[in-house]
Design an enzyme around this catalytic site. Structure first.
Site, PDB file in Angstrom:
ATOM      1  N   HIS A 124      71.823  -0.054  -3.847  1.00  0.00           N
ATOM      2  CA  HIS A 124      72.521  -0.230  -5.646  1.00  0.00           C
ATOM      3  C   HIS A 124      73.829  -0.684  -5.391  1.00  0.00           C
ATOM      4  CE1 HIS A 124      68.722   0.472  -7.488  1.00  0.00           C
ATOM      5  NE2 HIS A 124      68.677   1.695  -7.170  1.00  0.00           N
ATOM      6  N   GLU A 159      76.049  -5.501  -9.860  1.00  0.00           N
ATOM      7  CA  GLU A 159      76.154  -4.148 -10.439  1.00  0.00           C
ATOM      8  C   GLU A 159      76.708  -4.289 -11.803  1.00  0.00           C
ATOM      9  OE1 GLU A 159      74.228  -1.817  -8.993  1.00  0.00           O
ATOM     10  OE2 GLU A 159      73.859  -3.080  -7.299  1.00  0.00           O
ATOM     11  N   ASP A 171      72.744  -4.875  -1.018  1.00  0.00           N
ATOM     12  CA  ASP A 171      71.680  -5.567  -1.860  1.00  0.00           C
ATOM     13  C   ASP A 171      71.600  -6.978  -1.391  1.00  0.00           C
ATOM     14  OD1 ASP A 171      71.671  -2.656  -2.714  1.00  0.00           O
ATOM     15  OD2 ASP A 171      71.138  -3.308  -4.891  1.00  0.00           O
TER      16      ASP A 171
END
Length: 587
Positions: A167, A28, A172
């Site tokens: 997310h 991220e 993920d």
């Protein structure tokens, strides 16, 4: 990972996917570009054979506030990362976690791009991970009928992943693990069962072509020649490689882009390997096999009967002739790959010397004068046909000059045509200058080829040795030995590091192929084979062990003129520098 993706019978073709350690990673970030954005979270899952071996997850302080739209998307706020470790503390842990593994990511260029940029900023060497991107794999096996797109969330729902992407890096990454395993299940029936297959798995390879990769199964990892065979055991294609199995296997992957070769693979039913002692032997065997079988899928011509030579005829008043065979007692240059190239060399000689161009046989002493041709009127022919009652001694000088240009020093022809190129360039007649330069190049190349081939073709036996390197800067790997007879490779062998090469040399000489002497400068083999042998002999470090005949060529040979940049440098005084450039560009 389900066992359907494993085919143990192919294990010797590479690393089975069940034995590969994958590290599935997700990041991220604060933005879409590594140049001006930072990492806020790293999540990674290590798996092998369908079993999870470990996980790594950490928030990362990017060093600046998290944009509001990113916080809404990921749930990661500036406050959450304020107390997190910076990337310089997290990155070493990730690199150690992923060491010796294959990196996997969904849209891998994004995640790997951020990791590489972080390594560069912190002064770490990028480990050179092998990377697998699940997006192109999904495009290969998931149709639009099954899923409207290839986003991670869409694929996770399609394959009923145990974790829903949200997310956040670790979630993920876990979802990507399930997607990876599902994709590998679908790829297995297409023949993608080993790590090496994944490099080209995303490219469309017809299933019938990929399935034929089993033809490479029994081939050795050694230098040699391979023959694709079709119905009736017809030889379809001949090739050479330093690693037979690796090269043949590439024909069944997306790395092979040639339509004709794909057509050949479809009808092939077997591959015959011929292991060779040295790469030189492999190259020579390839030439000989192509000439013998004329495979329909080999594009290169290997027919010596199609080669042309330029000959100065054996007549009272010699002239130039383009011939297929070399005849004794007269000078020749070549061979040329085509008659057109040989005729270009003839034109170069005619531009420089007033040799007669008529085909009539003229007596040494004529009783009746002949009629001079138009070339005589232009000063381009010495017109020996007009001499009556005595031999034309002036033509003897012209013929002697032609002989010298063909067999020894071509300077007279080179200088004459270079001067003409200069004049044409000064007049900005670049197209004509290009044609003259092309004729000069054909002549010089043919003369140089004959002057190099001739001495080797006359040599009854030549034995040479080249040290075999076993590593950078090492010369202690034994010797590569060759026996050459009349330019033909007659025997070759390789000795070990601690083996005395002289007994091997004696054995090679005793068992070498018997080669009948040719008419020089034609070699006793295909001209391309002679060129390969010459290139090997001229390598640095090659040592002559035995030579039966002199092996040399003239000091002022045509080889000294093969760099035709000197033609441009010979542009007439007063011409601009770009004239020379334009002249060479035109040719």
């Amino acid at each position: 990972m389900p066992s359907a993706a494993v085919q143990p019978s192919f294990e010797d073709l590479g690393t089975p996917l069940s034995d590969v350690t994958f590290v599935v990673v997700d990041l991220e970030t604060t933005g879409g570009r590594a140049a001006d954005s930072g990492i806020t979270e790293i999540g990674a899952v290590k798996v092998r054979g369908g079993e999870v071996l470990g996980e790594l997850q950490s928030l990362v302080d990017p060093g600046h506030p998290v944009p509001a739209f990113v916080a809404r998307l990921t749930g990661i706020t500036t406050a959450m990362v304020a107390t997190a470790p910076p990337i310089d503390l997290v990155l070493p842990s990730f690199l150690e976690f992923a060491r010796d593994a294959v990196l996997v990511a969904h849209n891998a260029p994004f995640d790997v791009g951020f990791l590489r940029a972080a390594c560069q900023r912190l002064g770490y060497d990028w480990p050179g991970f092998r990377v697998v991107d699940t997006v192109p794999l999904a495009r290969r096996v998931v149709t639009r009928d099954e899923a409207p797109n290839h986003k991670l969330s869409t694929l996770a729902a399609l394959f009923r992943a145990t974790v829903t992407p949200e997310h956040r890096a670790l979630a993920d990454a876990r979802a990507t693990v399930d997607v990876l395993h599902a994709l590998l299940d679908r790829l297995a029936p297409l023949g993608i069962t080993h790590l090496e297959d994944l490099a080209t798995a995303a490219d469309p390879v017809p299933p019938d072509v990929r399935r034929k990769r089993t033809l490479a199964d029994p081939l050795p990892e050694a230098p040699g020649v391979y023959l694709f065979r079709g119905p009736g055991d017809e030889v379809l294609y001949v090739g050479t490689s330093t690693n037979l199995r690796k090269r043949v296997r590439s024909y069944f992957t997306a790395a092979e882009k040639r339509g004709r070769i794909t057509e050949m693979v479809r009808i092939a039913h077997a591959v015959t390997p011929i292991v060779c002692a040295t790469p030189l032997e492999a190259q020579v065997r390839e030439l000989r096999l192509i000439a013998e079988h004329a495979p329909r899928y080999n594009r290169r011509s290997k027919h010596p009967e199609r080669q042309s030579w330029v000959r100065l005829t054996d007549e009272p008043y010699p002239r130039l002739s383009v011939v297929r065979d070399v005849r004794p007692g007269t000078p020749h240059i070549g061979p040329y790959p085509s008659r057109q190239a040989a005729l270009a060399a003839v034109d170069a000689l005619h531009d420089a010397l007033p040799l007669r161009q008529c085909t009539a046989r003229l007596p040494r002493v004529a009783r009746v004068a002949g009629s001079p041709c138009a070339l005589a009127g232009m000063g381009r022919c010495s017109a020996p046909c007009t001499a009556v009652g005595a031999a034309d001694a002036s033509y003897d000088g012209v013929a002697a000059a032609a002989r010298t240009a063909l067999t020894a020093d071509p300077a007279l022809v080179v200088d004459a045509l270079a001067a003409r190129v200069g004049r044409l360039a000064a007049q900005e007649r670049y197209e004509e200058a290009g044609h003259v330069t092309q004729r000069l190049r054909s002549f010089v190349q043919g003369a140089a080829r004959a002057q190099r081939l001739g001495p080797l073709a006359r040599c009854a036996e030549l034995v040479a040795a080249r040290p075999v390197s076993v590593g950078p800067g090492s010369m202690a790997g034994g010797w590569e030995l060759v026996v050459v007879k009349h330019a033909r490779l007659a025997a070759t062998a390789v000795t070990g590091p601690d083996e005395d090469p002289l007994p091997v040399v004696d054995a090679l000489r005793a068992t070498a192929e018997v080669v009948e002497p040719p008419v020089a400068p034609a070699p006793a083999c295909h001209p391309e084979e002679a060129a390969l042998v010459l290139a090997w002999l001229e390598q640095p470090g090659v040592r002559l062990v035995h030579v039966s005949d002199p092996w040399s060529w003239p000091v002022r040979s045509a080889a000294a003129h093969t760099d035709l940049a000197r033609v441009a440098a010979a542009v007439a005084p007063g011409a601009r520098e770009d004239d020379a450039v334009a002249t060479m560009t035109a040719c």
